[in-house]
Design an enzyme around this catalytic site. Structure first.
Site, short mmCIF file in Angstrom:
data_model
loop_
_atom_site.label_atom_id
_atom_site.label_comp_id
_atom_site.label_asym_id
_atom_site.label_seq_id
_atom_site.Cartn_x
_atom_site.Cartn_y
_atom_site.Cartn_z
N ASN A 1 -2.46 -26.91 -23.83
CA ASN A 1 -2.88 -26.00 -24.70
C ASN A 1 -2.51 -26.60 -25.83
OD1 ASN A 1 -3.62 -24.11 -26.80
ND2 ASN A 1 -3.64 -22.92 -25.85
N SER B 1 6.22 -21.03 -21.63
CA SER B 1 7.22 -21.53 -22.01
C SER B 1 7.53 -22.76 -20.48
CB SER B 1 8.77 -20.58 -22.20
OG SER B 1 8.54 -20.07 -23.40
N GLU C 1 -0.58 -15.77 -18.56
CA GLU C 1 0.14 -15.89 -19.74
C GLU C 1 -0.08 -15.03 -19.76
OE1 GLU C 1 -0.76 -19.88 -21.59
OE2 GLU C 1 -1.93 -18.10 -22.38
N GLU D 1 -3.29 -15.43 -27.92
CA GLU D 1 -3.36 -15.48 -29.92
C GLU D 1 -4.48 -15.11 -30.27
OE1 GLU D 1 -1.88 -19.54 -29.51
OE2 GLU D 1 0.44 -18.61 -28.26
N LYS E 1 -3.34 -26.01 -28.92
CA LYS E 1 -3.07 -25.30 -29.97
C LYS E 1 -3.95 -25.42 -31.42
CE LYS E 1 -0.55 -21.82 -27.54
NZ LYS E 1 0.63 -20.88 -26.91
N GLY F 1 5.87 -20.05 -25.89
CA GLY F 1 6.34 -19.88 -27.38
C GLY F 1 7.82 -19.43 -28.03
N HIS G 1 -7.42 -16.00 -24.51
CA HIS G 1 -6.05 -16.62 -24.90
C HIS G 1 -5.27 -15.26 -25.44
CE1 HIS G 1 -1.83 -18.35 -26.19
NE2 HIS G 1 -2.29 -19.21 -25.24
P1 13P Z 1 4.26 -22.32 -25.23
O1 13P Z 1 4.17 -23.15 -23.19
O2 13P Z 1 4.59 -23.02 -25.64
O3 13P Z 1 4.89 -20.96 -24.32
O4 13P Z 1 2.21 -22.12 -24.72
C1 13P Z 1 2.07 -21.46 -23.58
C2 13P Z 1 0.69 -20.82 -23.97
O5 13P Z 1 0.31 -20.14 -24.38
C3 13P Z 1 -0.45 -21.40 -23.67
O6 13P Z 1 -1.74 -21.11 -23.44
#
Ligand code: 13P
Length: 248
Positions: free
Chosen positions: A10, A211, A165, A97, A12, A171, A95
């Site tokens: 992803n 992560s 997740e 976010e 983002k 992150g 997601h």
């Molecule tokens: P990170 O791997 O940067 O922690 O993000 C995970 C994520 O949100 C994948 O959709």
């Protein structure tokens, strides 16, 4: 039944034409394992670019978001038909976010998931709890609620991959331990057995995200309910290939 190992990337809202072209060119030069299904999700502006540049037969392309209605007067949205038209076969939904920052509800996410599936996309459905929810001991309740909104209106899960997740791991550099992730994945699967039936629950891949990097991916190798990863930051880097190869 063996579930095929799956790695999603992803991106983002990261990348430019130039950096995304480099990521795809790097993947193109790799000897990727045939048995691993890989889906990269660039920002929607670059879906077309990635579809055109990608030369790897095991790498597919996905969108990061989709709308719950057909194309029309929905300014700023992206409809399933357009995603397919651009050559992508997947989309993310739910997601964290989008759940937390954009305030998408469980019901809206479920509707998007259903619309995407009904129109030929496969879906990576993201679920997971916040730190406060984990501290309150309601991790499974939160995941169950997020899943139930979808299972209420979607009965065929053959084109759904679930990505667990935990929000606190995204992150932060603080991945869940393999044991903790396995425990939650097992509970998620047990919940799915009750809602979508044993056969579908056993066939559904459950990815871990948060992560994951080129070093720690291998630590999840022997966990029976962890069927792959959804990767954020590390999917933009060459170490993404190590994650793809982490089950070899
Ligand atoms: P990170 O791997 O940067 O922690 O993000 C995970 C994520 O949100 C994948 O959709």
């Amino acid at each position: 039944m063996a579930r095929q190992f799956f790695v999603g990337g992803n991106f983002k809202a990261n990348g430019t034409k130039s950096s995304i072209t480099q990521i795809v060119e790097n993947l193109n030069t790799q000897d990727l394992p045939k048995e691993v299904e890989v889906v990269v999700c660039p920002p929607s502006l670059y879906i077309d670019l990635v579809v055109k540049e990608n030369k790897q037969p095991t790498v597919q392309v996905g969108a990061q978001n989709v709308f719950n209605k057909p194309c029309g007067a929905f300014t700023g949205e992206l409809c399933a038909e357009q995603i397919l038209d651009a050559g992508a076969k997947w989309t993310l939904t739910g997601h964290s976010e989008r759940r937390t920052i954009i305030k998408e509800s469980d019901e809206f996410i479920a509707e998007k998931t259903k619309y995407a599936l009904d129109h030929g996309l496969s879906v990576i459905l993201c679920i997971g709890e916040t730190l406060e929810e984990r501290k309150s001991g309601i991790t499974l309740q939160v995941c169950a609620r997020q899943l139930d909104a979808v299972s209420k209106i979607v009965s065929d899960w053959s084109k759904v991959v679930v990505a667990y997740e935990p929000v606190w791991a995204i992150g932060t550099g603080l991945a869940a331990t393999p044991d903790d992730a396995q425990e939650t994945h097992k509970e998620i699967r047990e919940h799915l057995v009750k809602t979508i039936g044993k056969d579908q629950a056993e066939a559904t891949r459950i990815l871990y995200g948060g992560s994951v990097n080129g070093k720690n991916a291998v630590e999840f190798k022997d966990k029976p309910d962890i069927d792959g990863f959804l990767v954020g930051g590390a999917s933009l880097k060459p170490e993404f290939v190590n994650i793809i190869k982490s089950r070899l």
